[in-house]
Write a protein that holds these residues in place. Structure first.
Motif, short mmCIF file in Angstrom:
data_model
loop_
_atom_site.label_atom_id
_atom_site.label_comp_id
_atom_site.label_asym_id
_atom_site.label_seq_id
_atom_site.Cartn_x
_atom_site.Cartn_y
_atom_site.Cartn_z
N HIS A 1 58.47 4.23 -13.36
CA HIS A 1 59.62 3.52 -12.76
C HIS A 1 59.58 2.03 -13.13
O HIS A 1 60.59 1.45 -13.50
CB HIS A 1 59.61 3.71 -11.24
N HIS B 1 67.70 -0.50 -4.73
CA HIS B 1 68.08 -0.48 -6.16
C HIS B 1 69.58 -0.32 -6.33
O HIS B 1 70.05 0.01 -7.41
CB HIS B 1 67.34 0.64 -6.92
N HIS C 1 61.45 -5.36 -1.91
CA HIS C 1 61.24 -4.63 -3.16
C HIS C 1 61.51 -5.51 -4.39
O HIS C 1 60.86 -5.36 -5.41
CB HIS C 1 62.15 -3.39 -3.18
N HIS D 1 59.06 -6.26 -7.46
CA HIS D 1 59.35 -6.14 -8.90
C HIS D 1 59.07 -7.47 -9.62
O HIS D 1 58.75 -7.46 -10.81
CB HIS D 1 60.81 -5.72 -9.12
ZN LIG Z 1 61.77 -0.27 -7.81
#
Ligand SMILES: [Zn+2]
Ligand SMILES: [Zn+2]
Length: 298
Positions: A105, A224, A254, A258
């Motif tokens: 991912h 996302h 999140h 990232h």
């Molecule tokens: Zn992610």
């Protein structure tokens, strides 16, 4: 004991089936809920739910994500075993498989080869609902488990001790559904059918159902799909989503993650709390973990 590659493939090469992985637990949760929700809710129900939810969330956030996927800290063999236990109690895909998919991912976030992007799948641009269900849960069933593990988690695959633990992943997961039944019966003073079912529902099936969906929501809608805010200019569409914080704690940040994938701390401001990092700091003081990576120093 040295394991051959064939033995490792047999232990790790599980193929989740829709009926056993999703439908059966959902039906069992529903049936159990039908009986248990007739009883008056007591504080012991809440207590058993919170304890097992937090153990399982620790298994996802600290074990599967920060340790097995990103190696954002080092652990003593004893603590590594506890991490594996909590991961198995969470009852998602086994830790090595989870890590392999997650590393993939990060390699391809929101691009064609991302295993669970809500935007694209095998070159097909996805609409909202198709993207939602693909990223939420359907991606699991088109997973080539062994190929992904061998490509992205060779370090885990070569670790005999870790692979051999995976033989017990399923039994520990099932034990984690039954154990709350015994504990709540003990808390309520008798091992009756009612008390046992209460514990199994709140600390077992309902807890699994809620946490699974909270974690799935990170991919499908929460972090996302543009909901929330972006603090880091990353090449993917990741966001920080405070709405998910009550369910997944610091994993809700999140986009921060990232932006600094190997950091054991997901918080970048004092308002973005990350209790799992605080727990890791305490474990560092106890001598169970070391080399905690912290990109943010707050
Ligand atoms: Zn992610
Ligand atoms: Zn990650």
């Amino acid at each position: 004991m040295e394991l051959t590659n064939n033995q490792k493939d047999k232990i790790l090469g599980i193929k989740p089936r829709f009926f056993f992985a999703i439908l059966l637990p959902f039906i069992l949760c529903f049936v159990l809920g039908f009986f248990v929700l007739k009883y008056k809710f007591v504080w012991q129900d809440f207590f058993i739910f919170i304890i097992f939810y937090q153990i399982a969330l620790f298994g996802i956030s600290v074990a599967n994500h920060r340790y097995f996927s990103h190696r954002s800290f080092k652990a003593t063999p004893f603590f590594e075993f506890l991490l594996f236990l909590s991961s198995a109690i969470a009852f998602q895909t086994p830790a090595i498989c989870w890590a392999a998919v997650h590393r993939k991912h990060h390699h391809f976030s929101d691009k064609d080869e991302d295993p669970h992007s809500p935007w694209i799948k095998n070159g097909e641009i996805l609409g909202f609902w198709k993207g939602f269900w693909h990223a939420h849960v359907y991606w699991i069933f088109s997973l080539d488990t062994l190929e992904t593990i061998k490509k992205y988690t060779q370090d885990c695959y070569q670790n005999n001790r870790l692979v051999s633990w995976h033989r017990f992943h399923m039994s520990i997961g099932i034990f984690g559904l039954i154990l709350p039944g015994f504990i709540e019966s003990w808390m309520l003073g008798s091992l009756s059918g009612e008390n046992f079912l209460r514990g199994m529902f709140w600390g077992g099936f309902f807890r699994v159902m809620l946490l699974h969906n909270a974690v799935f929501l990170i991919n499908s809608w929460g972090c996302h799909y543009g909901i929330g805010y972006r603090r880091n200019k990353t090449s993917d569409k990741s966001t920080n989503n405070p709405l998910l914080f009550p369910f997944i704690l610091g994993e809700a940040w999140h986009n921060n993650h990232h932006g600094a994938q190997n950091s054991a701390n997901n918080a970048q401001t004092f308002l973005e709390l990350d209790p799992h990092y605080w727990i890791l700091k305490a474990c560092e003081k106890a001598g169970w973990v070391s080399d905690l990576k912290n990109a943010h120093r707050n």
